[in-house]
Design a protein around this motif. Structure first.
Motif, PDB file in Angstrom:
ATOM      1  N   GLU A 167      44.294  16.059  59.744  1.00 36.11           N
ATOM      2  CA  GLU A 167      44.686  16.714  58.319  1.00 36.11           C
ATOM      3  C   GLU A 167      46.011  16.002  57.979  1.00 36.11           C
ATOM      4  N   ASN A 168      46.604  16.131  57.158  1.00 39.09           N
ATOM      5  CA  ASN A 168      47.851  15.007  56.569  1.00 39.09           C
ATOM      6  C   ASN A 168      48.986  15.454  57.188  1.00 39.09           C
ATOM      7  N   GLU A 175      44.421  20.902  50.597  1.00 39.75           N
ATOM      8  CA  GLU A 175      44.407  19.741  51.459  1.00 39.75           C
ATOM      9  C   GLU A 175      42.858  19.990  52.300  1.00 39.75           C
TER      10      GLU A 175
END
Lengths: 387, 86
Positions: free
Chosen positions: A121-122, A94
């Motif tokens: 971030e995701n 990631e």
């Protein structure tokens, strides 16, 4: 517990701010704006099955005589096959990207700073606003600084579009820097942080004894309290030796409402050489006690209200050895650049856990696995320019 | 939360508040104090090797490394400045 944390913190913060506001009223000398400077850094972390690397770019520039603006772009590229991941999940990659903007304003005897940081971030996003003020006293022998930050985080979970939660974080800081002799400067700092919201990792699990399982244990999700309040105080000093070199030392005391207590010691040495070199070495020792709701192996499922098996909340110590070098490459300046340096630093960190076991080892009774530990290598390479 | 944790959570702020009160008193009472290290005696303090944070981009990264892997947090910065040599 939430009511207790919320009730005690504002009183404490008010006491801190009141004391500081009183102290600020006798300033005698103005501060200065930070230097105009640009840094480009590459960082790399490799340890415990996790590799993280990426760039960091920091630029700071004065304008209109009284202002200094700064901007930072930072990236973590993560590839993780940590012990938690290999025992309870699948390796993943990631990326986290962080932007920061800052503004300093020098007015009379005050240096005011404002900051904003955004991280994405995701499955996690965070925004933090900060404000601070500093001032010099006693012919600039003393500098006092105060700071406050407010953070708002949004927590998600990959593969689960329904799950969404938040964290609110407030930080109160006070720092004092004092010149004691022509060779010695000391610093004191204190910081209270309070969090409220979803504080555990949505993927991490605890293990408990399950005699029906082939391994003798099974997993279930962690459950943390939704509040945490911490206090940290640090004392640090720098001493200029009779020849041109510096020693620095630091001690930090830490406690929080989860019962974690920690001590950090640092001792370092900085030695310039002819020809524009500066060499640096440092030793850092850290130890902590576990959170009250941490266990490596719980006796049964849902054994208590709050349950954690995060090794960062366990009893452990870490030891760091650091070496670094800086070389002045543009001592005479070049075009609009006054000077520049090329820098490298290497930190080796050893983590030894006292009650977190290595579950990659099977074939032994639950709770009898060897204790976990690992070494991490941290490398930084960066260039800096002053203009 | 256990009673022990409540006690430990309260002990720190109480001690810190006392230290801050003493500090504020000293600062207020000492406004008229003459600087005992004169500006022309601060050449060593002004040396870049005496800076609290010589490379902020590097120290910020290292704080991030530790905060992600250790339970403790906060009080990692300093008051900054203090050189008084500008």
């Amino acid at each position: 517990m939430a009511a207790i944390s919320r009730g005690s913190l504002p009183r404490r913060a008010a006491a801190v701010l009141a004391a500081c506001a009183a102290a600020l009223s006798c300033a005698v000398r103005a501060g200065v704006l930070p230097e105009d400077r640009a840094d480009l850094l590459y960082h790399s972390y490799d340890g415990g099955g996790v590799t993280i690397d990426g760039p960091s770019l920091l630029v700071r520039k004065q304008f209109a005589d009284k202002f200094s603006a700064s901007a930072n772009y930072y990236v973590d590229r993560v590839t993780s096959a940590s012990i938690d991941v290999v025992t309870t999940a699948s390796p993943y990659t990631e990326e986290r990207t962080q932007y920061s903007l800052g503004l300093d304003y020098l007015h009379d005897r005050w240096l005011l700073n404002l900051g904003y940081t955004s991280s994405e971030e995701n499955d996690y996003s965070a925004s933090t606003f900060s404000v601070g003020v500093s001032q010099d006293f006693f012919g600039d022998l003393t500098t006092l600084s105060l700071g406050y930050s407010l953070g708002k985080d949004e927590v998600g979970r990959r593969g689960d579009s329904i799950f969404k939660d938040t964290v609110e974080r407030q930080q109160y800081r006070i720092g004092l820097s004092q010149i004691l002799t022509r060779n010695l400067i000391v610093g004191l700092s204190f910081e209270t942080i309070t969090d409220e919201g979803f504080l555990n990792n949505p993927y991490r699990q605890v293990r408990y004894i399950d005699e029906t399982s082939p391994l003798g244990y099974a997993y279930e999700p962690e459950v943390y309290p939704r509040t945490r309040t911490s206090d940290a105080a640090a004392f640090r000093l720098r001493y200029h030796l009779p020849y041109r070199a510096a020693l620095h030392g630091e001690y930090r005391w830490y406690t929080d409402s989860w019962d974690i207590g920690a001590d950090t010691f640092e001792l370092g040495y900085t030695h310039p050489l002819d020809g524009g070199w500066i060499l640096e070495a440092k030793v850092r020792l850290y130890s902590q006690t576990a959170a009250s709701f941490y266990e490596d192996l719980f006796p049964r499922s849902r054994f208590q209200n709050f349950m954690a098996r995060d090794k960062e909340l366990s009893t452990f110590d870490s030891r760091t050895i650091r070496i670094g070098a800086s070389y002045d490459v543009l001592r005479g300046g070049w075009k609009f650049v006054d000077r520049g340096t090329v820098n490298i630093a290497y930190d080796r960190i050893r983590f030894d856990y006292k009650d977190f076991r290595d579950l990659r080892v099977t074939g032994v009774p639950p709770g009898q696995e060897p204790l976990y530990g690992f070494d991490a290598n941290v490398v930084q390479v960066f260039v800096s320019f002053w203009f | 939360m256990t009673s022990r944790s409540l006690q430990s959570a309260r002990r720190g702020p109480t001690a810190a508040a006392a230290v801050l009160a003493v500090l504020a008193t000293l600062l207020l009472g000492g406004c008229a104090v003459e600087p005992w290290v004169k500006p022309y005696e601060r050449d060593r303090i002004a040396d870049p090797i005496m800076s609290w944070d010589r490379d902020p981009v590097s120290s910020a990264y290292l704080h991030h490394v530790y905060e992600a892997r250790e339970g403790a947090r906060g009080a990692t910065g300093s008051a900054g400045g203090g050189c008084g040599c500008n």
